[in-house]
Design an enzyme around this catalytic site. Sequence first.
Site, short mmCIF file in Angstrom:
data_model
loop_
_atom_site.label_atom_id
_atom_site.label_comp_id
_atom_site.label_asym_id
_atom_site.label_seq_id
_atom_site.Cartn_x
_atom_site.Cartn_y
_atom_site.Cartn_z
N ALA A 1 -1.60 13.40 0.63
CA ALA A 1 -2.01 14.57 1.42
C ALA A 1 -1.07 15.75 1.16
O ALA A 1 -1.53 16.88 0.93
CB ALA A 1 -2.02 14.21 2.91
N HIS B 1 -7.02 10.53 7.72
CA HIS B 1 -7.66 9.39 8.38
C HIS B 1 -8.46 9.78 9.62
O HIS B 1 -9.27 10.68 9.59
CB HIS B 1 -6.63 8.30 8.68
CG HIS B 1 -6.04 7.67 7.45
ND1 HIS B 1 -6.74 7.51 6.29
CD2 HIS B 1 -4.80 7.17 7.22
CE1 HIS B 1 -5.97 6.93 5.39
NE2 HIS B 1 -4.78 6.72 5.92
N LYS C 1 0.86 -1.18 0.00
CA LYS C 1 0.00 0.00 0.00
C LYS C 1 0.90 1.24 0.00
O LYS C 1 1.76 1.39 0.88
CB LYS C 1 -0.87 -0.01 1.26
CG LYS C 1 -1.68 1.26 1.52
CD LYS C 1 -2.97 1.25 0.75
CE LYS C 1 -3.89 2.38 1.20
NZ LYS C 1 -4.55 2.10 2.48
#
Length: 271
Positions: free
Chosen positions: A107, A147, A54
């Site tokens: 981000a 998150h 990931k």
Amino acid sequence: MALSLAVSPCPNDTFVFHALVHGLIPGAEPVELTFADVDVTNTAAERGAFDLVKVSFAALPWLLDDYELLPCGGALGRGCGPLVLTREGRTDLTGATVAVPGDRTTAYLLFRLWSEQHPPARVEVVPFHQIMPGVAEGRFDAGLVIHEARFTYPRHGLTALVDLGEWWEGDTGLPIPLGAILARKGAVDPAEAAEWIRKSVSMAWANPDASREFVLANAQEMEPDVVRRHIGLYVNEFTLDLGEEGFAAADALLGRAAAAGITPVVKPLGR
């Protein structure tokens, strides 16, 4: 030998990969799991450290020579974008020091695109768990968070200067491409890996209780309600299949980044 898999300990990843990690997918190769934050996996993937990994969509320009993007298992969505947090009273980033969780995270790429005309004075890469306390204590003027921080930042007495997801969606009409799953070329068949992951996602949705203990054990002290909201936000239709809209979002992000001179140019990802 087992395939090496690296994902974050966040609830969306543990929920999605529970069945695959625990050998519940018929015909799937066994996997050896490593937990790591995405800024760590972005760097490790450059070394070819994992077979399935990931990473941030923002890191793809440095990884696609050795890895193939899988059309499932990642994190895209709406209403789930990064936030720029400040203490009450600050209305812009003039002269500010901003804490960010990684220099190749999606981000931070969104932040750079948003602040291109009015960048802060200084950016510091710090561990994610230090960002909100650091802003609250005055060590940083602002912090870029992702998150579960969407649900918990008011507890630190912070306010959201901007929701970069709202900015991105309003500007492009597309979902936010946050995290991607890659398969290392020559180590695993990408079509097979995608099928295993889709089955793992489907099994998680069909029986959420099966993964509950695994998810909570790795949720870094998140309350069950925050865990539930986290999964509901980040595990969605794009997790099962990026589809045309998901690929378009990734292409738009990387295209804008290349045009701004932030990342190398990559070929369109769409199928």
